[in-house]
Design a protein around this motif. Structure first.
Motif, mmCIF file in Angstrom:
data_model
loop_
_atom_site.group_PDB
_atom_site.id
_atom_site.type_symbol
_atom_site.label_atom_id
_atom_site.label_comp_id
_atom_site.label_asym_id
_atom_site.label_seq_id
_atom_site.Cartn_x
_atom_site.Cartn_y
_atom_site.Cartn_z
ATOM 1 N N GLU A 104 -81.292 -10.147 7.218
ATOM 2 C CA GLU A 104 -81.776 -8.803 6.867
ATOM 3 C C GLU A 104 -80.983 -7.704 7.527
ATOM 4 O O GLU A 104 -80.622 -7.605 8.708
ATOM 5 N N LEU A 105 -80.597 -6.707 6.848
ATOM 6 C CA LEU A 105 -80.092 -5.406 7.049
ATOM 7 C C LEU A 105 -80.775 -4.354 7.475
ATOM 8 O O LEU A 105 -80.274 -3.422 8.117
ATOM 9 N N LEU A 106 -81.839 -4.287 6.913
ATOM 10 C CA LEU A 106 -82.854 -3.127 7.106
ATOM 11 C C LEU A 106 -84.264 -3.582 7.548
ATOM 12 O O LEU A 106 -84.734 -4.367 7.326
ATOM 13 N N HIS A 107 -84.561 -2.677 8.555
ATOM 14 C CA HIS A 107 -86.148 -2.618 8.881
ATOM 15 C C HIS A 107 -86.834 -1.835 7.986
ATOM 16 O O HIS A 107 -86.441 -0.288 7.936
ATOM 17 N N THR A 132 -84.346 1.512 8.690
ATOM 18 C CA THR A 132 -83.266 1.683 9.681
ATOM 19 C C THR A 132 -82.439 0.298 9.855
ATOM 20 O O THR A 132 -83.093 -0.759 9.336
ATOM 21 N N ALA A 133 -81.225 0.488 10.057
ATOM 22 C CA ALA A 133 -80.548 -0.972 10.320
ATOM 23 C C ALA A 133 -80.884 -1.754 11.328
ATOM 24 O O ALA A 133 -81.239 -1.399 12.519
ATOM 25 N N GLU A 187 -76.334 -3.116 11.505
ATOM 26 C CA GLU A 187 -75.334 -2.033 12.379
ATOM 27 C C GLU A 187 -73.939 -2.625 12.043
ATOM 28 O O GLU A 187 -72.887 -2.178 12.061
ATOM 29 N N ARG A 188 -73.796 -4.071 12.286
ATOM 30 C CA ARG A 188 -72.432 -4.632 12.363
ATOM 31 C C ARG A 188 -71.878 -4.630 10.959
ATOM 32 O O ARG A 188 -70.876 -4.275 10.695
ATOM 33 N N VAL A 189 -72.611 -5.001 10.102
ATOM 34 C CA VAL A 189 -72.222 -4.680 8.610
ATOM 35 C C VAL A 189 -71.729 -3.327 8.033
ATOM 36 O O VAL A 189 -71.075 -2.886 7.603
ATOM 37 N N LEU A 190 -72.689 -2.202 8.789
ATOM 38 C CA LEU A 190 -72.288 -0.990 8.475
ATOM 39 C C LEU A 190 -71.015 -0.403 8.837
ATOM 40 O O LEU A 190 -70.303 0.202 7.924
ATOM 41 N N SER A 191 -70.713 -1.034 10.026
ATOM 42 C CA SER A 191 -69.196 -0.528 10.472
ATOM 43 C C SER A 191 -68.140 -0.973 9.477
ATOM 44 O O SER A 191 -67.292 -0.205 9.067
ATOM 45 N N TYR A 192 -68.438 -2.333 8.918
ATOM 46 C CA TYR A 192 -67.190 -2.630 8.049
ATOM 47 C C TYR A 192 -67.441 -2.197 6.763
ATOM 48 O O TYR A 192 -66.306 -1.941 5.861
#
Length: 297
Positions: free
Chosen positions: A52-55, A62-63, A68-73
């Motif tokens: 899951e990437l989002l709450h 929210t991430a 958050e890790r995937v968001l940076s990439y």
């Protein structure tokens, strides 16, 4: 997650938009997609990554830690893709040079210069258009040409550099077209500078004339005069041994010289400037410049 999985930038863009805006509704507005489409794309990305990437809390999102890790990439991937597209577009634009030249300069006069430039800069795509000066000037004004050599009346439009183009009346070496009634003329189509000068001169002298040969080809005009089809007005440098120059002793007044001018758009690539400098050098070797090259725009 399969390590060979390829991340779709479309899915990454929707995911980043949700995180940045904090909701699927605002993300849909920023990406110009429907809310359901954004939601489906994020779920597809989560399925590919296996986490899951989002709450999701009501209308807000929210991430997660994994998100958050995937968001940076995702940001880096999208930025690199945007840079690649921008640089490719800029490179392609810089490498294309559109040049317009009069028909008589698209042969032996400039071919060595153009050939040497193309050989030295193989990554540059040189597009040369030749034809009537009126067409070349129109294309330049419309932004279809980066550089344009045009023949014009002296001082009518300043450019990077200019050279005089003396004109003279010519007939066949063995012919006498002036004794014919009406006088046959060999000329370019409507819009050519030489044609308007010819018509104005004979009208002012009260002499009847007719169009005996009309062509967009300068070599065709020259050959037609050599064959005795009529009189023409051409640059003095193009007179051949099969031509006879007609002057005031035959009742024809001198015609003011035209001007060959090199025009350039306000913004030129580095390679376009190099080509312009070489064209100026080539013209200086053929003509006497009437003024030095002006400062680059």
């Amino acid at each position: 997650m399969n390590l060979s999985t390829t991340l779709d930038p479309v899915l990454l863009r929707s995911f980043v938009a949700v995180v940045d805006t904090g909701s699927f509704t605002r993300a849909a507005d920023s990406t110009h997609l429907t809310q359901s489409t954004v939601s489906q794309q994020v779920r597809k990305l989560e399925s590919q990554l296996g986490c899951e990437l989002l709450h999701r809390k009501g209308r807000y999102a929210t991430a997660t830690l994994e998100g958050e890790r995937v968001l940076s990439y995702a940001r880096r991937i999208l930025q690199l893709m945007n840079e690649a597209v921008a640089q490719t577009s800029l490179s392609a634009e810089q490498q294309k040079i559109r040049l317009g030249v009069p028909e008589d300069f698209a042969t032996h006069a400039f071919m060595p210069t153009l050939s040497a430039f193309a050989g030295e800069y193989p990554g540059t795509r040189l597009e040369v258009r030749s034809g009537l000066c009126s067409d070349i000037w129109r294309g330049f004004q419309q932004g279809d040409l980066d550089l344009a050599l045009v023949k014009q009346r002296q001082g009518s439009a300043p450019g990077l550099a200019s050279w005089p183009e003396p004109l003279c009346w010519i007939d066949s070496l063995d012919g006498n077209s002036l004794d014919k009634h009406p006088i046959p003329l060999v000329t370019f189509p409507i819009g050519g500078l030489y044609r308007s000068e010819m018509a104005h001169t004979f009208d002012s002298l009260g002499l009847r004339w007719r169009l005996a040969y009309v062509s967009t080809s300068l070599s065709g005009i020259s050959c037609a005069v050599e064959a005795g089809l009529g009189i023409s007005l051409l640059p003095r440098r193009l007179v051949t041994e099969r031509h006879r120059i007609l002057d005031e002793t035959r009742g024809l007044p001198p015609v003011p010289a035209l001007e060959l001018t090199l025009h350039a758009q306000d913004k030129l690539s580095a390679h376009s400037r190099i080509l312009a400098e070489r064209l100026i050098t080539a013209c200086n070797n053929t003509f006497e410049p009437v003024r030095a090259a002006q400062k680059w725009p």
